[in-house]
Design a protein around this motif. Structure first.
Motif, PDB file in Angstrom:
ATOM      1  N   ARG A  63       1.920  13.461  -2.497  1.00 17.09           N
ATOM      2  CA  ARG A  63       3.324  12.752  -2.147  1.00 17.09           C
ATOM      3  C   ARG A  63       2.796  11.329  -1.526  1.00 17.09           C
ATOM      4  O   ARG A  63       1.666  11.157  -1.021  1.00 17.09           O
ATOM      5  N   ILE A  64       3.881  10.526  -1.461  1.00 15.73           N
ATOM      6  CA  ILE A  64       3.707   9.287  -0.748  1.00 15.73           C
ATOM      7  C   ILE A  64       4.233   9.400   0.660  1.00 15.73           C
ATOM      8  O   ILE A  64       5.436   9.464   0.933  1.00 15.73           O
ATOM      9  N   GLU A  65       3.510   9.119   1.616  1.00 18.83           N
ATOM     10  CA  GLU A  65       3.881   9.415   3.123  1.00 18.83           C
ATOM     11  C   GLU A  65       4.943   7.962   3.215  1.00 18.83           C
ATOM     12  O   GLU A  65       5.756   7.971   3.949  1.00 18.83           O
ATOM     13  N   GLN A  66       4.231   6.900   2.732  1.00 15.83           N
ATOM     14  CA  GLN A  66       5.060   5.392   3.212  1.00 15.83           C
ATOM     15  C   GLN A  66       4.443   4.463   2.247  1.00 15.83           C
ATOM     16  O   GLN A  66       3.316   4.428   2.067  1.00 15.83           O
ATOM     17  N   VAL A  67       5.158   3.472   1.665  1.00 15.39           N
ATOM     18  CA  VAL A  67       4.973   2.495   0.941  1.00 15.39           C
ATOM     19  C   VAL A  67       5.292   1.225   1.826  1.00 15.39           C
ATOM     20  O   VAL A  67       6.434   1.157   2.358  1.00 15.39           O
TER      21      VAL A  67
ATOM     22  N   GLN B 170       7.203  17.912  15.636  1.00 17.16           N
ATOM     23  CA  GLN B 170       7.271  18.912  14.711  1.00 17.16           C
ATOM     24  C   GLN B 170       6.981  18.363  13.324  1.00 17.16           C
ATOM     25  O   GLN B 170       6.441  18.777  12.497  1.00 17.16           O
ATOM     26  N   THR B 171       7.891  17.416  12.813  1.00 13.75           N
ATOM     27  CA  THR B 171       7.892  16.900  11.772  1.00 13.75           C
ATOM     28  C   THR B 171       6.715  15.583  11.340  1.00 13.75           C
ATOM     29  O   THR B 171       6.393  15.240  10.142  1.00 13.75           O
ATOM     30  N   GLY B 172       6.426  15.064  12.771  1.00 14.13           N
ATOM     31  CA  GLY B 172       5.323  13.761  12.538  1.00 14.13           C
ATOM     32  C   GLY B 172       6.182  12.553  12.260  1.00 14.13           C
ATOM     33  O   GLY B 172       5.292  11.375  12.040  1.00 14.13           O
ATOM     34  N   GLN B 173       7.639  12.579  12.172  1.00 12.96           N
ATOM     35  CA  GLN B 173       8.224  11.399  11.765  1.00 12.96           C
ATOM     36  C   GLN B 173       8.290  10.391  12.907  1.00 12.96           C
ATOM     37  O   GLN B 173       8.589  10.812  14.001  1.00 12.96           O
ATOM     38  N   ARG B 174       8.439   9.392  12.484  1.00  5.31           N
ATOM     39  CA  ARG B 174       8.698   8.110  13.482  1.00  5.31           C
ATOM     40  C   ARG B 174      10.164   8.251  14.158  1.00  5.31           C
ATOM     41  O   ARG B 174      10.891   8.460  13.647  1.00  5.31           O
ATOM     42  N   LEU B 175       9.919   8.043  15.451  1.00  2.70           N
ATOM     43  CA  LEU B 175      11.285   8.127  16.276  1.00  2.70           C
ATOM     44  C   LEU B 175      11.716   6.801  16.698  1.00  2.70           C
ATOM     45  O   LEU B 175      12.857   6.492  17.143  1.00  2.70           O
TER      46      LEU B 175
ATOM     47  N   ILE C   7       0.783  -1.000   0.061  1.00  3.13           N
ATOM     48  CA  ILE C   7      -0.091  -0.101   0.110  1.00  3.13           C
ATOM     49  C   ILE C   7       0.968   1.242  -0.032  1.00  3.13           C
ATOM     50  O   ILE C   7       1.872   1.337   0.691  1.00  3.13           O
ATOM     51  N   ALA C   8       0.580   2.056  -0.811  1.00  4.08           N
ATOM     52  CA  ALA C   8       1.511   3.488  -0.886  1.00  4.08           C
ATOM     53  C   ALA C   8       0.209   4.461  -0.294  1.00  4.08           C
ATOM     54  O   ALA C   8      -0.678   4.897  -0.624  1.00  4.08           O
ATOM     55  N   VAL C   9       0.603   5.018   0.887  1.00  2.00           N
ATOM     56  CA  VAL C   9      -0.329   5.932   1.555  1.00  2.00           C
ATOM     57  C   VAL C   9       0.110   7.478   1.258  1.00  2.00           C
ATOM     58  O   VAL C   9       1.063   7.811   1.363  1.00  2.00           O
ATOM     59  N   MET C  10      -0.954   8.017   0.553  1.00  2.00           N
ATOM     60  CA  MET C  10      -0.885   9.563  -0.018  1.00  2.00           C
ATOM     61  C   MET C  10      -1.551  10.426   0.773  1.00  2.00           C
ATOM     62  O   MET C  10      -2.430  10.442   1.356  1.00  2.00           O
ATOM     63  N   CYS C  11      -0.647  11.528   0.513  1.00  2.51           N
ATOM     64  CA  CYS C  11      -1.134  12.852   1.396  1.00  2.51           C
ATOM     65  C   CYS C  11      -0.598  14.042   0.432  1.00  2.51           C
ATOM     66  O   CYS C  11       0.716  14.016   0.389  1.00  2.51           O
TER      67      CYS C  11
ATOM     68  N   PRO D  75       4.118   2.560  11.445  1.00  6.97           N
ATOM     69  CA  PRO D  75       3.756   3.536  10.644  1.00  6.97           C
ATOM     70  C   PRO D  75       5.082   4.412  10.512  1.00  6.97           C
ATOM     71  O   PRO D  75       5.608   4.894  11.785  1.00  6.97           O
ATOM     72  N   ALA D  76       5.395   5.135   9.376  1.00  6.30           N
ATOM     73  CA  ALA D  76       6.496   5.977   9.455  1.00  6.30           C
ATOM     74  C   ALA D  76       6.011   7.319   9.803  1.00  6.30           C
ATOM     75  O   ALA D  76       6.955   8.233  10.232  1.00  6.30           O
ATOM     76  N   THR D  77       4.901   7.764   9.801  1.00  2.00           N
ATOM     77  CA  THR D  77       4.509   9.287  10.237  1.00  2.00           C
ATOM     78  C   THR D  77       3.202   9.159  10.948  1.00  2.00           C
ATOM     79  O   THR D  77       2.658   8.217  11.021  1.00  2.00           O
ATOM     80  N   THR D  78       2.849  10.327  11.700  1.00  2.00           N
ATOM     81  CA  THR D  78       1.625  10.522  12.314  1.00  2.00           C
ATOM     82  C   THR D  78       0.490  10.320  11.265  1.00  2.00           C
ATOM     83  O   THR D  78      -0.800   9.814  11.839  1.00  2.00           O
ATOM     84  N   PHE D  79       0.744  10.740  10.143  1.00  2.14           N
ATOM     85  CA  PHE D  79      -0.404  10.630   9.190  1.00  2.14           C
ATOM     86  C   PHE D  79      -0.705   9.092   8.990  1.00  2.14           C
ATOM     87  O   PHE D  79      -1.951   8.876   8.790  1.00  2.14           O
ATOM     88  N   VAL D  80       0.129   8.454   8.759  1.00  2.63           N
ATOM     89  CA  VAL D  80      -0.005   7.032   8.451  1.00  2.63           C
ATOM     90  C   VAL D  80      -0.398   6.225   9.546  1.00  2.63           C
ATOM     91  O   VAL D  80      -1.351   5.483   9.669  1.00  2.63           O
ATOM     92  N   ALA D  81      -0.038   6.579  10.693  1.00  4.34           N
ATOM     93  CA  ALA D  81      -0.458   6.035  12.036  1.00  4.34           C
ATOM     94  C   ALA D  81      -2.047   6.231  12.171  1.00  4.34           C
ATOM     95  O   ALA D  81      -2.447   5.375  12.734  1.00  4.34           O
ATOM     96  N   GLN D  82      -2.539   7.445  11.658  1.00 12.65           N
ATOM     97  CA  GLN D  82      -3.663   7.749  12.262  1.00 12.65           C
ATOM     98  C   GLN D  82      -4.730   7.124  10.934  1.00 12.65           C
ATOM     99  O   GLN D  82      -6.088   7.104  11.100  1.00 12.65           O
TER     100      GLN D  82
END
Length: 323
Positions: A210-214, A317-322, A203-207, A224-231
């Motif tokens: 752009r692709i947030e994560q594949v 700030q970035t929403g990126q996974r830590l 799955i390519a999650v788009m926002c 999930p790589a970002t908060t967007f994908v996580a939610q």
């Protein structure tokens, strides 16, 4: 057979719809483009099909640059959300039309149409017009038409969104059997995460173009790589707790525990779904969603907790996974 999209940019006026979009779909692989309305999913399909032209970037099928190849010669099998059947033609005539336009002889047309009608269990409806068919039957005719094109690539644009939930469940295995798992790349556009997770290899999650994560459905759910994908992946969506340390704590509703240990909380509402129930609970971190067994009883003064292994950490700030 592979499909490669490299650094595609597409603008409509001043609005950037796709921004240096990259994607590769391998032999027999189904990749779902998943995201909210307006994120650019259908635009990707139109560019692959040749219905629109990119402002920059390249589209390859195998090693062949298809960017400027006319749509009618790209050998794309496309299934639309709206079926796009000719209302004055019956099922057989709808299916034969494309073969006739491609110069196929009558004997070959009859043979191939008869075979696909039998496979899709539409033989008895061959002489009916689209208005006489159910939604599921019309969608099967649209699938049959795409299969008859002998395509290099299949493109499916929300093909089941007009069907009710029961019909979608009935058609998923049929769709997977007929179009997925073969030798052709498949790009499947949907806003329904359940559909994407059930059908796609990746799955390519788009926002916002752009692709947030594949990744595989399992990877997107667990990492999930970002908060967007996580939610976006997971229903109900992941709980997010913003902490003062500069990072966000994510906990999936099914990973919470309600019992006699943890943070004091109050159940403010509940929805019973049969095998499960969804609770909204208030605690010092705000309102959290909690999924538990439909048979679980709630203590008078419950407490909420979770294990450290269930935590997802993201940068505020970035929403990126830590982690």
């Amino acid at each position: 057979m592979t499909l490669t999209i490299r650094a595609i940019t597409k603008k409509f006026g001043d609005r950037i719809v796709l921004d240096h979009f990259d994607l590769k779909v391998g032999d027999g692989e189904c990749v779902a483009l998943l995201g909210p309305s307006g994120c650019g999913k259908s635009t990707v399909l139109r560019l692959i099909a040749g219905l629109d032209q990119p402002d920059s970037g390249i589209i390859y099928i195998d090693d062949n640059d298809m960017t400027d190849v006319p749509a009618e010669t790209r050998r794309i099998g496309m299934v639309f959300q709206s079926y796009a059947l000719f209302p004055h033609l019956n099922v057989r005539e709808n299916l034969e039309l494309g073969l006739r336009l491609r110069g196929k002889k009558s004997r070959e047309r009859n043979s191939r149409v008869n075979a696909i009608l039998e496979v899709l269990q539409l033989s008895q409806q061959a002489h009916q017009r689209p208005s006489q068919l159910s939604g599921g039957q019309r969608q099967r005719v649209a699938l049959a038409r795409a299969l008859l094109r002998d395509p290099l690539v299949y493109l499916l644009d929300e093909p089941m969104s007009n069907l009710d939930a029961q019909l979608r469940e009935e058609l998923r295995p049929e769709l997977k059997r007929l179009m997925l798992g073969g030798i052709h790349p498949v790009v499947y556009v949907t806003h329904d995460q359940q559909e994407a997770m059930a059908l796609a290899d990746r799955i390519a999650v788009m926002c916002c173009g752009r692709i947030e994560q594949v990744g595989t459905p399992r990877e997107l759910y667990h990492y999930p790589a970002t908060t967007f994908v996580a939610q976006f992946i997971g229903r109900p969506q992941m709980n997010m707790i913003k902490l003062q340390q500069g990072w966000t704590l994510g906990i999936r509703p099914e990973d919470l525990r309600l019992g006699s240990v943890g943070l004091p909380c109050q159940v403010v509402s509940s929805e019973w779904h049969g095998a499960s129930q969804l609770l909204l609970i208030n605690c010092e971190h705000g309102q959290l969603r909690f999924v538990c067994s439909g048979e679980q009883s709630i203590e008078p003064e419950p407490r909420v907790s979770w294990s450290e292994a269930a935590e997802h950490h993201f940068d505020n700030q970035t929403g990126q996974r830590l982690n």
